[in-house]
Design a protein around this motif. Structure first.
Motif, PDB file in Angstrom:
ATOM      1  N   ASN A   1       4.869  14.025   4.701  1.00 30.07           N
ATOM      2  CA  ASN A   1       3.887  13.068   4.184  1.00 30.07           C
ATOM      3  C   ASN A   1       2.826  13.768   3.345  1.00 30.07           C
ATOM      4  OD1 ASN A   1       3.545  10.014   4.849  1.00 30.07           O
ATOM      5  ND2 ASN A   1       4.660  10.875   6.592  1.00 30.07           N
TER       6      ASN A   1
ATOM      7  N   ALA B   1      -0.800   3.742   5.143  1.00 24.59           N
ATOM      8  CA  ALA B   1       0.283   3.860   4.170  1.00 24.59           C
ATOM      9  C   ALA B   1       1.003   5.203   4.266  1.00 24.59           C
ATOM     10  CB  ALA B   1      -0.232   3.625   2.737  1.00 24.59           C
ATOM     11  N   LEU B   2       1.280   5.628   5.488  1.00 27.55           N
ATOM     12  CA  LEU B   2       2.071   6.852   5.654  1.00 27.55           C
ATOM     13  C   LEU B   2       3.542   6.495   5.463  1.00 27.55           C
ATOM     14  CD1 LEU B   2       0.331   8.311   8.828  1.00 27.55           C
ATOM     15  CD2 LEU B   2      -0.119   8.817   6.424  1.00 27.55           C
ATOM     16  N   TYR B   3       4.299   7.419   4.870  1.00 27.88           N
ATOM     17  CA  TYR B   3       5.723   7.156   4.664  1.00 27.88           C
ATOM     18  C   TYR B   3       6.416   7.230   6.019  1.00 27.88           C
ATOM     19  CZ  TYR B   3       3.932   8.520   0.109  1.00 27.88           C
ATOM     20  OH  TYR B   3       3.171   8.626  -1.020  1.00 27.88           O
ATOM     21  N   PRO B   4       6.929   6.111   6.509  1.00 21.80           N
ATOM     22  CA  PRO B   4       7.380   6.068   7.909  1.00 21.80           C
ATOM     23  C   PRO B   4       8.596   6.944   8.193  1.00 21.80           C
ATOM     24  CG  PRO B   4       7.822   3.981   6.793  1.00 21.80           C
ATOM     25  CD  PRO B   4       7.042   4.817   5.831  1.00 21.80           C
ATOM     26  N   THR B   5       9.391   7.233   7.169  1.00 21.68           N
ATOM     27  CA  THR B   5      10.603   8.014   7.441  1.00 21.68           C
ATOM     28  C   THR B   5      10.379   9.512   7.309  1.00 21.68           C
ATOM     29  OG1 THR B   5      11.243   7.727   5.142  1.00 21.68           O
ATOM     30  CG2 THR B   5      12.144   6.161   6.718  1.00 21.68           C
ATOM     31  N   MET B   6       9.172   9.900   6.870  1.00 19.86           N
ATOM     32  CA  MET B   6       8.901  11.331   6.720  1.00 19.86           C
ATOM     33  C   MET B   6       7.997  11.803   7.851  1.00 19.86           C
ATOM     34  SD  MET B   6       7.921  11.557   2.716  1.00 19.86           S
ATOM     35  CE  MET B   6       8.618  10.438   1.510  1.00 19.86           C
TER      36      MET B   6
ATOM     37  N   PRO C   1       5.229   9.279  11.643  1.00 25.19           N
ATOM     38  CA  PRO C   1       4.043   8.434  11.841  1.00 25.19           C
ATOM     39  C   PRO C   1       4.165   7.492  13.038  1.00 25.19           C
ATOM     40  CG  PRO C   1       4.598   8.511   9.516  1.00 25.19           C
ATOM     41  CD  PRO C   1       5.687   9.264  10.242  1.00 25.19           C
ATOM     42  N   GLY C   2       5.380   6.981  13.283  1.00 24.34           N
ATOM     43  CA  GLY C   2       5.575   6.058  14.401  1.00 24.34           C
ATOM     44  C   GLY C   2       5.274   6.685  15.748  1.00 24.34           C
TER      45      GLY C   2
ATOM     46  N   ARG D   1      11.819   7.653  -7.980  1.00 26.13           N
ATOM     47  CA  ARG D   1      11.463   8.546  -6.873  1.00 26.13           C
ATOM     48  C   ARG D   1      10.950   7.737  -5.693  1.00 26.13           C
ATOM     49  NH1 ARG D   1      10.518  13.795  -5.257  1.00 26.13           N
ATOM     50  NH2 ARG D   1       8.574  14.138  -4.143  1.00 26.13           N
TER      51      ARG D   1
ATOM     52  N   PHE E   1       4.487  15.384   0.093  1.00 25.23           N
ATOM     53  CA  PHE E   1       5.177  14.548  -0.896  1.00 25.23           C
ATOM     54  C   PHE E   1       4.528  14.591  -2.283  1.00 25.23           C
ATOM     55  CE2 PHE E   1       6.117  10.347  -2.854  1.00 25.23           C
ATOM     56  CZ  PHE E   1       7.493  10.459  -2.925  1.00 25.23           C
ATOM     57  N   GLY E   2       3.225  14.412  -2.309  1.00 28.31           N
ATOM     58  CA  GLY E   2       2.531  14.411  -3.592  1.00 28.31           C
ATOM     59  C   GLY E   2       2.606  15.773  -4.274  1.00 28.31           C
TER      60      GLY E   2
ATOM     61  N   GLU F   1       0.826  -1.211   0.000  1.00 27.84           N
ATOM     62  CA  GLU F   1       0.000   0.000   0.000  1.00 27.84           C
ATOM     63  C   GLU F   1       0.860   1.261   0.000  1.00 27.84           C
ATOM     64  OE1 GLU F   1      -2.979  -0.089   3.072  1.00 27.84           O
ATOM     65  OE2 GLU F   1      -4.263  -1.386   1.857  1.00 27.84           O
ATOM     66  N   LEU F   2       2.045   1.138   0.604  1.00 24.84           N
ATOM     67  CA  LEU F   2       2.950   2.284   0.640  1.00 24.84           C
ATOM     68  C   LEU F   2       3.381   2.664  -0.774  1.00 24.84           C
ATOM     69  CD1 LEU F   2       3.769   3.635   3.209  1.00 24.84           C
ATOM     70  CD2 LEU F   2       5.841   2.287   3.241  1.00 24.84           C
TER      71      LEU F   2
ATOM     72  N   ASP G   1       0.582   9.488  -5.444  1.00 30.58           N
ATOM     73  CA  ASP G   1       1.183  10.804  -5.228  1.00 30.58           C
ATOM     74  C   ASP G   1       1.999  11.246  -6.430  1.00 30.58           C
ATOM     75  OD1 ASP G   1       0.237  11.809  -2.880  1.00 30.58           O
ATOM     76  OD2 ASP G   1       1.781  10.918  -1.610  1.00 30.58           O
TER      77      ASP G   1
ATOM     78  N   ARG H   1      -3.476  13.903   3.777  1.00 32.91           N
ATOM     79  CA  ARG H   1      -2.710  13.710   2.554  1.00 32.91           C
ATOM     80  C   ARG H   1      -3.650  13.675   1.345  1.00 32.91           C
ATOM     81  NH1 ARG H   1       1.294   8.661   2.447  1.00 32.91           N
ATOM     82  NH2 ARG H   1      -0.677   7.564   2.304  1.00 32.91           N
TER      83      ARG H   1
ATOM     84  N   ARG I   1      -2.864   8.924  12.972  1.00 29.00           N
ATOM     85  CA  ARG I   1      -2.373   8.467  11.665  1.00 29.00           C
ATOM     86  C   ARG I   1      -3.490   8.516  10.636  1.00 29.00           C
ATOM     87  NH1 ARG I   1       1.058   3.040  13.151  1.00 29.00           N
ATOM     88  NH2 ARG I   1       2.054   4.004  14.958  1.00 29.00           N
TER      89      ARG I   1
ATOM     90  N   GLY J   1       4.072   0.995   9.729  1.00 32.73           N
ATOM     91  CA  GLY J   1       3.712   2.222   8.996  1.00 32.73           C
ATOM     92  C   GLY J   1       3.700   3.447   9.825  1.00 32.73           C
TER      93      GLY J   1
END
Ligand SMILES: Nc1ncnc2c1ncn2[C@@H]1O[C@H](COP(=O)(O)OP(=O)(O)O)[C@@H](O)[C@H]1O
Ligand SMILES: [Mg+2]
Lengths: 285, 363
Positions: B95, B85-90, B131-132, A189, B98-99, A175-176, A183, B146, B139, A285
């Motif tokens: 998040n 489905a959040l980007y865990p490192t951002m 997100p963590g 990317r 990003f788009g 899903e990620l 996006d 988003r 979340r 996540g």
């Protein structure tokens, strides 16, 4: 009941301590022997601590010990290994990461088969490919060069680096990737901005793994290199096998430690990432 | 104007046919619910709408366009996933951004949008967290933020609340509904929870085995379920199903009901339509709230109470009719204790009948 428990505990620790000593003893003997003088080695006990510490043997192993007809120590071999290991580790890790990313997140018709074939590479015995590989290196004009060794290690490393990365990336939720595609992000990317930043644990694992494998390799080194392109493992072998009037145990031991030191240092510095990376499951996540 | 039209879409993975001819059409601003049990193909259909997967056959229209060959990013949609489905490192800000970064939205505009969206969803104090470091509910809000930042023509929600605990789920449900009222965007919302379906949807598509069982307004689906599956799936507690035979008595058409120790014939309004089925078996569907306590002097079926389940506002009475367990929802004061007898009557104007073979609704 309580006493029995204590007894078990004592027994357990006894076994553990015994095992630890058993494994540490060779290192201890190497380290102590390497700083003893030859007189002391001849006179003394193998296990005893050195009476006086001297680094003469280290200096000799590094700069002047004879490895065959030449007497320049291990330094030359050491730098060969450095020149070999850095590009080989970086290239094989990079390719493994991209392969793993494709095979887990951008599956295509036949991607499972591709993965199975790559996996096969993990199990191929090195000896089987020595001749064809020598032929190939000849065709590429890379025979007997450091570049040739880099090539061989990259080709062999890809199988395991791909396996490591692919299995780690399978744990990243699809899903990620879908979210990133919505996006507007494309293949690269998503890789650089989403997947790679999540990969620190497995990158550490693969870097350490590859470094250790390639640094410690002897077979490829001895077969595919000669003269001034030989890696440290071959140098160590030459040094230990060069017959001198007296066997200089302290120099041999110092040389062996020099050869092993980089992998030990890498593991000490990054070992916790190694354990963490191997045990890291799916990414939350 | 049509906002989304799905025309005869099928999807197969090899020999497994997941979607078997889906047709859906909704207008701009409508809230469409896709509801059905797990594994019936809801997410697959969502992915097809989003363009993350291609349909095997059929067409997807968004607005005026056929989007079959349009990339997901160019479909003017945004999606909220079950796992967020959040980007865990951002962090949260990244998040959401990003788009917009990918699309090349100017930085200043990005900041404005992030400020507006995060304020609307009350996540403005979380923008610098990863997100963590967020709770499940937070979340969820970020995931919605988003999507909102995209300001799309079509929102897709794939079971957005199913990872939240019960209380939060109800709160977020209300918020999503308010959001829809405010923004008036078209939403497709997947859930396996029939209460979410009933409370949120303008239109509901009930799915099972890759087939739309019924497509209609919540009222239609609730009051006139087109088959046994829909009838049983929507509503809680579920509709009661009682097997009976159609009969005629004194010029009226109806069915006979039997409890433990009582029996009576109840007439069906408009029963004459079923004249040609006299003597045949039918399944009578009656919802718990369509069973009432008979007043003094009114005709009623004396039923033995097996069990009671007080829920607060109502009490569920478990009894037996025609050998099947039946649940009635009655006022707590009218409820009797287990072992006692209550006289119950069915709201025959609302009950539905099903053909036992085809499982389709008769009237
Ligand atoms: N890529 C795929 N390959 C094969 N089968 C799939 C794939 N994706 C989904 N399925 C199958 O399709 C069915 C429907 O899945 P899904 O759409 O996720 O159901 P739902 O969202 O309604 O729970 C499941 O049985 C699932 O196993
Ligand atoms: Mg799903």
């Amino acid at each position: 009941m309580d006493n029995q428990n204590k007894l078990w505990r004592v027994a357990l620790y006894a076994v553990l301590v015994y095992a630890a000593v058993y494994y540490l003893l060779p290192l201890y003997i190497m380290a102590t022997t390497s700083v003893k003088s030859m007189d002391e080695i001849r006179a003394g006990n193998l296990i005893a601590l050195p009476m006086s510490i001297t680094f003469d043997a280290w200096g000799k192993a590094w700069a002047t010990a004879c490895t065959g007809v030449e007497c320049g120590g291990l330094s030359r071999y050491f730098w060969n290994s450095v020149q070999m290991v850095i590009p080989a580790v970086l290239i094989s890790t990079t390719l493994g990461a991209i392969n793993g990313y494709v095979l887990s997140k951008w599956r295509f018709r036949g991607s499972e088969l591709t993965f199975a074939l790559i996996l096969f590479g993990v199990f191929i015995p090195f000896q089987v490919v020595l001749l064809p590989m020598a032929q190939t290196l000849g065709w590429f004009g890379m025979a007997r060069s450091v570049a040739g060794l880099v090539f061989v290690h990259v080709v062999f490393g890809i199988a395991s680096t791909t396996l490591f990365f692919r299995n780690y990336y399978v744990g990243i939720p699809d899903e990620l990737i879908k979210a990133a595609r919505l996006d507007g992000a494309g293949f690269w990317r998503i890789f650089f901005k989403v997947v790679l930043p999540m990969s620190t644990p497995i990158v550490m694992v693969v870097l350490i793994w590859q470094f250790t494998q390639i640094w410690n390799d002897f077979l490829f080194g001895v077969v595919f290199s000669s003269g001034d392109s030989q890696p440290i493992t071959v140098g160590l072998n030459n040094l230990a096998n060069t017959s001198t009037s007296v066997k200089e145990y302290n120099v041999d031991m110092a040389a062996a430690i020099i050869a092993a030191l980089p992998t030990i240092i890498v593991y000490v510095l990054a070992g916790k990432y190694f354990v963490r990376g191997l045990t890291a499951g799916a990414v939350k996540g | 104007m049509g906002a989304l039209a799905i025309k005869n879409v099928t999807k197969s993975f090899g020999d497994t046919h997941i979607l078997k001819g889906i047709d859906i059409h909704i207008e701009a601003g409508e809230f469409l619910i896709l509801v059905g049990p797990s594994g019936c193909g809801k997410s697959t259909l969502m992915n097809i709408i989003a363009g993350l997967e291609a349909p095997t056959t059929g067409e997807v229209h968004i607005g005026e366009r056929i989007v079959n060959n349009v990339a997901p990013k160019d479909r003017d949609i945004a999606m909220v996933f079950q796992s967020y489905a959040l980007y865990p490192t951002m962090n949260v800000r990244k998040n959401i951004a990003f788009g917009m970064e990918t699309r090349g939205v100017p930085k200043k505009e990005q900041d404005e949008i992030i400020a507006r969206v995060s304020k609307m969803l009350q996540i403005d104090h979380l923008l610098d967290r990863k997100p963590g470091q967020l709770s499940g509910g937070q979340r969820q809000r970020v995931a919605m933020g988003r999507a909102l930042a995209r300001d799309p023509k079509l929102f897709l929600f794939d079971e957005p609340l199913s990872n939240l605990d019960a209380k939060l789920r109800v709160e977020m449900r209300t918020e999503i509904k308010q959001l829809h009222h405010r923004l008036k965007t078209t939403i497709v919302y997947v859930t396996h929870d029939q209460i979410e379906a009933m409370t949120l949807g303008d239109k509901i598509a009930v799915m099972k085995d890759g087939i739309i069982q019924q497509f209609g307004s919540p009222e239609e689906i609730y009051e006139r379920p087109s088959n046994l599956f829909v009838a049983g799936f929507i509503g809680s507690p579920s509709m009661n199903f009682v097997e009976c035979h159609l009969a005629e008595q004194g010029g009226e058409y109806g069915v006979s009901l039997q409890s433990e120790g009582d029996a009576r014939f109840v007439a069906l309004p408009n029963g004459a339509r079923l004249a040609d089925r006299i003597g045949q078996k039918v399944i009578l569907g009656v919802r718990p709230e369509q069973i009432e306590v008979a007043e003094e002097g009114e005709p009623g079926l004396a039923c033995k109470v097996h069990l009671t389940e007080p829920t607060g506002p109502d009490t569920m009475i478990f009894t037996q009719v025609n050998g099947k367990e039946v649940v009635a929802r009655v006022h707590p004061r009218a409820a009797r204790h287990p072992g006692e007898t209550m006289r119950l009557k069915l709201d025959m104007g609302k009950v539905v009948l099903f053909d036992p073979q085809t499982e389709l609704r008769l009237v």
